[in-house]
Design a protein around this motif. Structure first.
Motif, PDB file in Angstrom:
ATOM      1  N   PRO A  57      -1.667  -0.310   6.175  1.00  0.00           N
ATOM      2  CA  PRO A  57      -0.415  -0.010   5.469  1.00  0.00           C
ATOM      3  C   PRO A  57      -0.016  -1.037   4.418  1.00  0.00           C
ATOM      4  CG  PRO A  57       0.038  -0.763   7.689  1.00  0.00           C
ATOM      5  CD  PRO A  57      -1.447  -0.575   7.606  1.00  0.00           C
ATOM      6  N   GLU A  58      -0.648  -2.230   4.441  1.00  0.00           N
ATOM      7  CA  GLU A  58      -0.361  -3.197   3.380  1.00  0.00           C
ATOM      8  C   GLU A  58      -0.953  -2.760   2.049  1.00  0.00           C
ATOM      9  OE1 GLU A  58      -0.748  -7.501   5.207  1.00  0.00           O
ATOM     10  OE2 GLU A  58      -2.094  -6.092   6.231  1.00  0.00           O
ATOM     11  N   GLY A  59      -1.948  -1.870   2.099  1.00  0.00           N
ATOM     12  CA  GLY A  59      -2.540  -1.337   0.879  1.00  0.00           C
ATOM     13  C   GLY A  59      -3.732  -2.114   0.369  1.00  0.00           C
ATOM     14  N   THR A  60      -3.830  -3.388   0.728  1.00  0.00           N
ATOM     15  CA  THR A  60      -4.948  -4.228   0.296  1.00  0.00           C
ATOM     16  C   THR A  60      -5.026  -5.438   1.221  1.00  0.00           C
ATOM     17  OG1 THR A  60      -5.967  -5.317  -1.624  1.00  0.00           O
ATOM     18  CG2 THR A  60      -3.594  -5.637  -1.318  1.00  0.00           C
ATOM     19  N   ARG A  61      -6.074  -6.229   1.058  1.00  0.00           N
ATOM     20  CA  ARG A  61      -6.232  -7.413   1.902  1.00  0.00           C
ATOM     21  C   ARG A  61      -5.219  -8.494   1.535  1.00  0.00           C
ATOM     22  NH1 ARG A  61     -12.460  -8.098   0.707  1.00  0.00           N
ATOM     23  NH2 ARG A  61     -11.935  -6.498  -0.802  1.00  0.00           N
ATOM     24  N   SER A  62      -4.763  -9.191   2.560  1.00  0.00           N
ATOM     25  CA  SER A  62      -3.892 -10.341   2.348  1.00  0.00           C
ATOM     26  C   SER A  62      -4.747 -11.557   2.019  1.00  0.00           C
ATOM     27  CB  SER A  62      -3.055 -10.604   3.603  1.00  0.00           C
ATOM     28  OG  SER A  62      -2.369 -11.827   3.491  1.00  0.00           O
ATOM     29  N   LEU A  63      -4.492 -12.192   0.890  1.00  0.00           N
ATOM     30  CA  LEU A  63      -5.295 -13.345   0.476  1.00  0.00           C
ATOM     31  C   LEU A  63      -4.836 -14.643   1.133  1.00  0.00           C
ATOM     32  CD1 LEU A  63      -5.756 -12.580  -3.335  1.00  0.00           C
ATOM     33  CD2 LEU A  63      -7.324 -12.098  -1.440  1.00  0.00           C
ATOM     34  N   ASP A  64      -3.611 -14.666   1.618  1.00  0.00           N
ATOM     35  CA  ASP A  64      -3.087 -15.905   2.200  1.00  0.00           C
ATOM     36  C   ASP A  64      -2.847 -15.803   3.709  1.00  0.00           C
ATOM     37  OD1 ASP A  64      -0.913 -14.244   2.292  1.00  0.00           O
ATOM     38  OD2 ASP A  64       0.348 -15.446   0.949  1.00  0.00           O
ATOM     39  N   GLY A  65      -3.194 -14.668   4.298  1.00  0.00           N
ATOM     40  CA  GLY A  65      -3.007 -14.501   5.735  1.00  0.00           C
ATOM     41  C   GLY A  65      -1.640 -13.991   6.132  1.00  0.00           C
ATOM     42  N   GLN A  66      -0.701 -13.950   5.184  1.00  0.00           N
ATOM     43  CA  GLN A  66       0.637 -13.459   5.479  1.00  0.00           C
ATOM     44  C   GLN A  66       0.679 -11.944   5.345  1.00  0.00           C
ATOM     45  OE1 GLN A  66       3.125 -15.589   6.525  1.00  0.00           O
ATOM     46  NE2 GLN A  66       1.440 -17.075   6.484  1.00  0.00           N
ATOM     47  N   MET A  67       1.471 -11.298   6.187  1.00  0.00           N
ATOM     48  CA  MET A  67       1.610  -9.846   6.114  1.00  0.00           C
ATOM     49  C   MET A  67       2.296  -9.460   4.811  1.00  0.00           C
ATOM     50  SD  MET A  67       0.491  -8.158   8.877  1.00  0.00           S
ATOM     51  CE  MET A  67       1.556  -6.772   9.200  1.00  0.00           C
ATOM     52  N   ARG A  68       1.764  -8.457   4.151  1.00  0.00           N
ATOM     53  CA  ARG A  68       2.369  -7.923   2.947  1.00  0.00           C
ATOM     54  C   ARG A  68       3.292  -6.769   3.335  1.00  0.00           C
ATOM     55  NH1 ARG A  68      -1.003  -9.002  -1.672  1.00  0.00           N
ATOM     56  NH2 ARG A  68      -0.381  -7.016  -2.577  1.00  0.00           N
TER      57      ARG A  68
END
Length: 206
Positions: free
Chosen positions: A160-171
């Motif tokens: 559901p975030e739509g893409t990978r998180s680059l910093d580890g935080q939930m988008r």
């Protein structure tokens, strides 16, 4: 002291070579599985191909790259068809989930996976709903079409975030997963994954 440093250096080099070799074998396996999957799609259809190929490929890949999963609440994944929503940290997430989830699942994923030769093609032919994130209206239409093609008793997997998180935080979550769950009248089962970014960097691959 110098001898100790040399031993440590050789140990690190050997370890890096071993890890690199394992990932190379895993990519070769993905290409072979993709080729077999494409052929089987033509011979036995996408649903049977996915049931036959996806989970064994995923589990063998994890064994090849020496990754062990520690799962909490596994019994909740077997409770029936659902919309599984998961955080997204790395490309290897698409290996974790087929290894863990019931075999009767289809993924909602980005269209760029078709750029991966053989494996990406088999992933798409197997029934995955591949959407173009730059065209929201077209993506919504694809989701509706994918829902119509979903076999009875099967589940959906959505990031559901739509893409990978680059910093580890939930988008922030996009609404598509929840619209799908309401339209399909399926419960939502949230999944949380940790550690994937330590295996394959979030900006690695596609």
């Amino acid at each position: 002291m110098r001898r100790s440093n040399n031993v440590g250096l050789w140990h690190r080099l050997w370890r890096n070579l071993e890890v690199g070799s394992r990932f190379l074998l895993a990519w070769c396996l993905a290409l072979i599985a993709g080729l077999v999957g494409c052929v089987l799609c033509l011979l036995i259809g996408p649903k049977r191909m996915w049931l036959l190929i996806a989970q064994p490929w995923a589990r063998l890949t994890l064994w090849l790259v020496d990754v062990r999963l520690h799962v909490s609440g596994l019994q909740n994944l077997q409770s029936g068809p659902a919309v599984f929503i998961s955080n997204h940290q790395s490309l290897i997430d698409v290996v974790f989930l087929p290894a863990l989830l019931p075999r009767q699942v289809r993924f909602v994923a980005k269209r760029e996976l078709l750029w991966v030769p053989l494996w990406g093609w088999a992933f798409g032919l197997g029934g995955a709903v591949l959407i173009d994130r730059s065209k929201p209206r077209q993506a919504l239409q694809k989701l509706r079409e994918g829902l119509k093609r979903l076999p009875r008793g099967w589940s959906l997997v959505v990031f559901p975030e739509g893409t990978r998180s680059l910093d580890g935080q939930m988008r922030p979550f996009k609404r598509g997963a929840f619209h799908l769950a309401m339209a399909a009248q399926l419960p939502i089962l949230p999944l949380g994954m940790e550690g994937a970014r330590d295996i394959v960097a979030p900006d690695g691959g596609l």
